[in-house]
Scaffold this motif. Structure first.
Motif, PDB file in Angstrom:
ATOM      1  N   VAL A 290      82.247 -55.603  60.591  1.00 62.17           N
ATOM      2  CA  VAL A 290      82.835 -56.294  59.818  1.00 62.17           C
ATOM      3  C   VAL A 290      81.234 -56.104  58.422  1.00 62.17           C
ATOM      4  O   VAL A 290      80.502 -56.953  58.504  1.00 62.17           O
ATOM      5  CB  VAL A 290      83.090 -57.600  60.178  1.00 62.17           C
ATOM      6  CG1 VAL A 290      83.537 -58.628  58.396  1.00 62.17           C
ATOM      7  CG2 VAL A 290      83.879 -57.710  60.504  1.00 62.17           C
ATOM      8  N   SER A 291      82.276 -56.105  56.965  1.00 63.90           N
ATOM      9  CA  SER A 291      81.396 -55.770  56.342  1.00 63.90           C
ATOM     10  C   SER A 291      81.716 -55.924  54.774  1.00 63.90           C
ATOM     11  O   SER A 291      81.820 -55.078  54.102  1.00 63.90           O
ATOM     12  CB  SER A 291      79.889 -54.632  56.445  1.00 63.90           C
ATOM     13  OG  SER A 291      79.608 -54.557  55.114  1.00 63.90           O
ATOM     14  N   PHE A 292      81.863 -57.351  54.156  1.00 64.94           N
ATOM     15  CA  PHE A 292      82.527 -57.835  52.852  1.00 64.94           C
ATOM     16  C   PHE A 292      81.513 -57.846  52.102  1.00 64.94           C
ATOM     17  O   PHE A 292      80.401 -58.422  52.293  1.00 64.94           O
ATOM     18  CB  PHE A 292      83.072 -59.209  53.334  1.00 64.94           C
ATOM     19  CG  PHE A 292      84.612 -58.698  54.020  1.00 64.94           C
ATOM     20  CD1 PHE A 292      85.147 -57.517  54.250  1.00 64.94           C
ATOM     21  CD2 PHE A 292      84.961 -59.589  55.383  1.00 64.94           C
ATOM     22  CE1 PHE A 292      86.474 -56.899  54.940  1.00 64.94           C
ATOM     23  CE2 PHE A 292      85.636 -59.501  55.967  1.00 64.94           C
ATOM     24  CZ  PHE A 292      86.503 -58.189  56.035  1.00 64.94           C
ATOM     25  N   GLU A 293      81.700 -57.363  50.814  1.00 61.37           N
ATOM     26  CA  GLU A 293      80.990 -57.515  49.425  1.00 61.37           C
ATOM     27  C   GLU A 293      78.742 -57.535  49.847  1.00 61.37           C
ATOM     28  O   GLU A 293      78.220 -57.387  49.290  1.00 61.37           O
ATOM     29  CB  GLU A 293      80.785 -59.111  48.839  1.00 61.37           C
ATOM     30  CG  GLU A 293      82.508 -59.248  48.837  1.00 61.37           C
ATOM     31  CD  GLU A 293      83.287 -58.551  47.326  1.00 61.37           C
ATOM     32  OE1 GLU A 293      82.898 -58.622  46.718  1.00 61.37           O
ATOM     33  OE2 GLU A 293      84.099 -57.643  48.193  1.00 61.37           O
ATOM     34  N   THR A 294      79.568 -55.918  50.075  1.00 61.97           N
ATOM     35  CA  THR A 294      77.970 -55.469  50.629  1.00 61.97           C
ATOM     36  C   THR A 294      78.105 -54.098  49.881  1.00 61.97           C
ATOM     37  O   THR A 294      76.347 -54.044  48.908  1.00 61.97           O
ATOM     38  CB  THR A 294      77.750 -55.048  52.119  1.00 61.97           C
ATOM     39  OG1 THR A 294      77.869 -56.608  52.568  1.00 61.97           O
ATOM     40  CG2 THR A 294      76.328 -55.153  53.116  1.00 61.97           C
ATOM     41  N   LEU A 295      78.582 -52.805  49.728  1.00 63.08           N
ATOM     42  CA  LEU A 295      78.497 -51.863  49.488  1.00 63.08           C
ATOM     43  C   LEU A 295      78.250 -51.357  48.082  1.00 63.08           C
ATOM     44  O   LEU A 295      76.826 -50.555  47.936  1.00 63.08           O
ATOM     45  CB  LEU A 295      79.965 -51.162  49.427  1.00 63.08           C
ATOM     46  CG  LEU A 295      79.398 -49.798  49.507  1.00 63.08           C
ATOM     47  CD1 LEU A 295      79.363 -48.502  50.529  1.00 63.08           C
ATOM     48  CD2 LEU A 295      81.638 -49.733  49.280  1.00 63.08           C
ATOM     49  N   GLU A 296      78.002 -52.524  47.091  1.00 64.32           N
ATOM     50  CA  GLU A 296      77.863 -52.740  45.895  1.00 64.32           C
ATOM     51  C   GLU A 296      76.451 -52.923  45.472  1.00 64.32           C
ATOM     52  O   GLU A 296      76.081 -52.694  44.440  1.00 64.32           O
ATOM     53  CB  GLU A 296      79.130 -53.336  44.687  1.00 64.32           C
ATOM     54  CG  GLU A 296      79.111 -54.630  45.438  1.00 64.32           C
ATOM     55  CD  GLU A 296      80.106 -54.930  46.980  1.00 64.32           C
ATOM     56  OE1 GLU A 296      80.180 -56.495  46.662  1.00 64.32           O
ATOM     57  OE2 GLU A 296      80.269 -54.370  46.776  1.00 64.32           O
ATOM     58  N   HIS A 297      75.838 -53.147  46.442  1.00 60.80           N
ATOM     59  CA  HIS A 297      74.639 -54.443  46.115  1.00 60.80           C
ATOM     60  C   HIS A 297      73.647 -53.499  46.603  1.00 60.80           C
ATOM     61  O   HIS A 297      72.514 -53.427  46.842  1.00 60.80           O
ATOM     62  CB  HIS A 297      74.285 -55.382  47.641  1.00 60.80           C
ATOM     63  CG  HIS A 297      75.174 -56.955  46.758  1.00 60.80           C
ATOM     64  ND1 HIS A 297      75.180 -57.837  45.703  1.00 60.80           N
ATOM     65  CD2 HIS A 297      76.874 -57.292  47.265  1.00 60.80           C
ATOM     66  CE1 HIS A 297      75.824 -58.105  45.809  1.00 60.80           C
ATOM     67  NE2 HIS A 297      77.314 -57.903  46.259  1.00 60.80           N
ATOM     68  N   LEU A 298      73.648 -51.973  46.734  1.00 54.44           N
ATOM     69  CA  LEU A 298      72.803 -50.910  47.337  1.00 54.44           C
ATOM     70  C   LEU A 298      73.077 -49.932  46.774  1.00 54.44           C
ATOM     71  O   LEU A 298      74.849 -49.211  47.167  1.00 54.44           O
ATOM     72  CB  LEU A 298      72.393 -50.808  48.572  1.00 54.44           C
ATOM     73  CG  LEU A 298      73.742 -50.411  50.053  1.00 54.44           C
ATOM     74  CD1 LEU A 298      72.884 -50.286  51.442  1.00 54.44           C
ATOM     75  CD2 LEU A 298      74.858 -51.306  50.359  1.00 54.44           C
ATOM     76  N   SER A 299      72.002 -48.597  46.745  1.00 52.98           N
ATOM     77  CA  SER A 299      72.748 -46.997  46.048  1.00 52.98           C
ATOM     78  C   SER A 299      72.636 -46.145  48.095  1.00 52.98           C
ATOM     79  O   SER A 299      73.089 -45.560  47.523  1.00 52.98           O
ATOM     80  CB  SER A 299      71.551 -46.844  45.614  1.00 52.98           C
ATOM     81  OG  SER A 299      69.949 -46.470  46.125  1.00 52.98           O
TER      82      SER A 299
ATOM     83  N   ARG B 290      75.664 -50.009  43.022  1.00 53.66           N
ATOM     84  CA  ARG B 290      76.655 -49.234  42.369  1.00 53.66           C
ATOM     85  C   ARG B 290      77.915 -49.565  43.023  1.00 53.66           C
ATOM     86  O   ARG B 290      78.332 -49.502  44.210  1.00 53.66           O
ATOM     87  CB  ARG B 290      76.265 -47.620  43.183  1.00 53.66           C
ATOM     88  CG  ARG B 290      76.383 -46.748  43.277  1.00 53.66           C
ATOM     89  CD  ARG B 290      76.985 -45.991  43.981  1.00 53.66           C
ATOM     90  NE  ARG B 290      76.952 -44.749  43.456  1.00 53.66           N
ATOM     91  CZ  ARG B 290      77.912 -43.218  44.235  1.00 53.66           C
ATOM     92  NH1 ARG B 290      76.786 -43.553  46.043  1.00 53.66           N
ATOM     93  NH2 ARG B 290      78.395 -42.850  44.360  1.00 53.66           N
ATOM     94  N   GLU B 291      78.763 -49.657  41.651  1.00 46.48           N
ATOM     95  CA  GLU B 291      79.976 -49.659  42.126  1.00 46.48           C
ATOM     96  C   GLU B 291      81.173 -48.765  42.340  1.00 46.48           C
ATOM     97  O   GLU B 291      80.265 -47.755  40.969  1.00 46.48           O
ATOM     98  CB  GLU B 291      80.438 -50.944  41.356  1.00 46.48           C
ATOM     99  CG  GLU B 291      80.085 -52.216  41.474  1.00 46.48           C
ATOM    100  CD  GLU B 291      80.666 -52.777  39.832  1.00 46.48           C
ATOM    101  OE1 GLU B 291      80.502 -54.218  39.927  1.00 46.48           O
ATOM    102  OE2 GLU B 291      81.776 -53.102  38.962  1.00 46.48           O
ATOM    103  N   LEU B 292      82.191 -48.373  43.385  1.00 46.35           N
ATOM    104  CA  LEU B 292      82.556 -47.412  43.663  1.00 46.35           C
ATOM    105  C   LEU B 292      84.266 -47.281  42.223  1.00 46.35           C
ATOM    106  O   LEU B 292      84.888 -48.729  42.983  1.00 46.35           O
ATOM    107  CB  LEU B 292      82.899 -47.255  44.425  1.00 46.35           C
ATOM    108  CG  LEU B 292      82.023 -46.647  45.273  1.00 46.35           C
ATOM    109  CD1 LEU B 292      81.956 -46.813  47.131  1.00 46.35           C
ATOM    110  CD2 LEU B 292      80.656 -46.205  44.830  1.00 46.35           C
TER     111      LEU B 292
END
Length: 283
Positions: free
Chosen positions: A106-115, A157-159
């Motif tokens: 489970v990984s919520f609100e993580t992706l956008e915080h790293l490149s 980095r937002e997608l």
């Protein structure tokens, strides 16, 4: 659970002391994930304050919360204590776990915080068992930032949707996409049993009927795995509220304040007119 201390809210990560709209968004994701984690070994990647890991541990066999912040992990260890719950300070692109060791990531609100997004998903795939699955969220850059002209200083980095799907596809052969958005709705349901959902949307007197809300989501959530057959079933529509109905109560409270303010203004205006009339009579 030790309620004696709070983790300072800086805007970078959610804390349970946040209320109403923000709370609904964050708690809903973990509430949605909890039934899927029942009896499973779970990794909560970028667990932050630990509230989500604690909720997942109510149904999971074991939950491992991982976050880059030493302060967040120290707080989580102190506040959330259970025999099936552990926390570790670590980078999500270099997880301290062996291959094929968890059933659910489970990984919520993580992706956008790293490149290093590909590296993170590669790590998730590495630690997942062959029949395991990933639950991950990402804000839609189009609706979250572009259309609102909003710049979150903590997002690296937002997608856009196509970028998010391309990223998923590079690491997981199968995925199903969900949307999330706060909405003000009237709920009507069968009191005897559950069933399918239908959404009625009023377009200025013309009502449109659909199986899903006709609004663009603010966030995407994905359920991903090694094959379509191995993806667990999830409800097509999920609703979240709190027992206090805090958002609606806050709305009602604000309405009451506005009504009272209107009454006070009317009383003031009436008093001014009365005094003006007295002055005119005296003159």
């Amino acid at each position: 659970m030790d309620e004696s201390q709070e983790l300072e809210f800086t805007g970078e990560r959610f804390t349970p002391e946040c209320v109403r709209e923000m709370a609904y968004e964050h708690w809903h994701r973990y509430a949605w994930a909890t039934p899927l984690c029942k009896g499973k070994r779970v990794l909560d990647a970028a667990c932050g304050e630990g509230y989500g890991s604690q909720l997942l541990s109510s149904s999971a066999e074991h939950v491992i919360g991982v976050d880059l912040s030493e302060a967040a992990i120290s707080h989580a260890r102190s506040k959330y204590r259970a025999s099936n719950l552990e926390f570790h300070a670590a980078d999500v692109t270099r997880l301290p776990l062996p291959d094929d060791s968890v059933d659910v990531v489970v990984s919520f609100e993580t992706l956008e915080h790293l490149s290093a997004q590909d590296e993170m998903l590669a790590e998730f795939r590495r630690v997942l068992r062959q029949d395991g699955c990933l639950l991950i969220s990402s804000p839609d850059r189009k609706t979250y930032s572009d259309e609102r002209e909003y710049d979150n200083p903590f997002h690296v980095r937002e997608l856009y949707r196509d970028e998010f799907e391309a990223l998923l596809a590079r690491h997981f052969p199968a995925y199903r996409l969900f949307g999330q958005k706060l909405m003000f709705v009237s709920a009507l349901w069968d009191l005897a049993r559950g069933g399918e959902a239908i959404v009625h949307t009023d377009h200025g007197g013309r009502v449109e009927h659909s199986e899903t809300p006709p609004f663009p989501p603010l966030y995407f959530l994905a359920l991903a795995g090694a094959s379509v057959e191995q993806l667990p079933e999830l409800p097509s529509v999920s609703l979240y509220s709190d027992a206090q109905e805090s958002v609606y109560e806050h709305y009602n409270d604000e309405i009451r304040k506005h009504i009272r303010a209107g009454q006070l203004l009317a009383e003031r205006d009436a008093e001014i007119e009365r005094l003006r009339a007295l002055l005119e009579q005296a003159g």
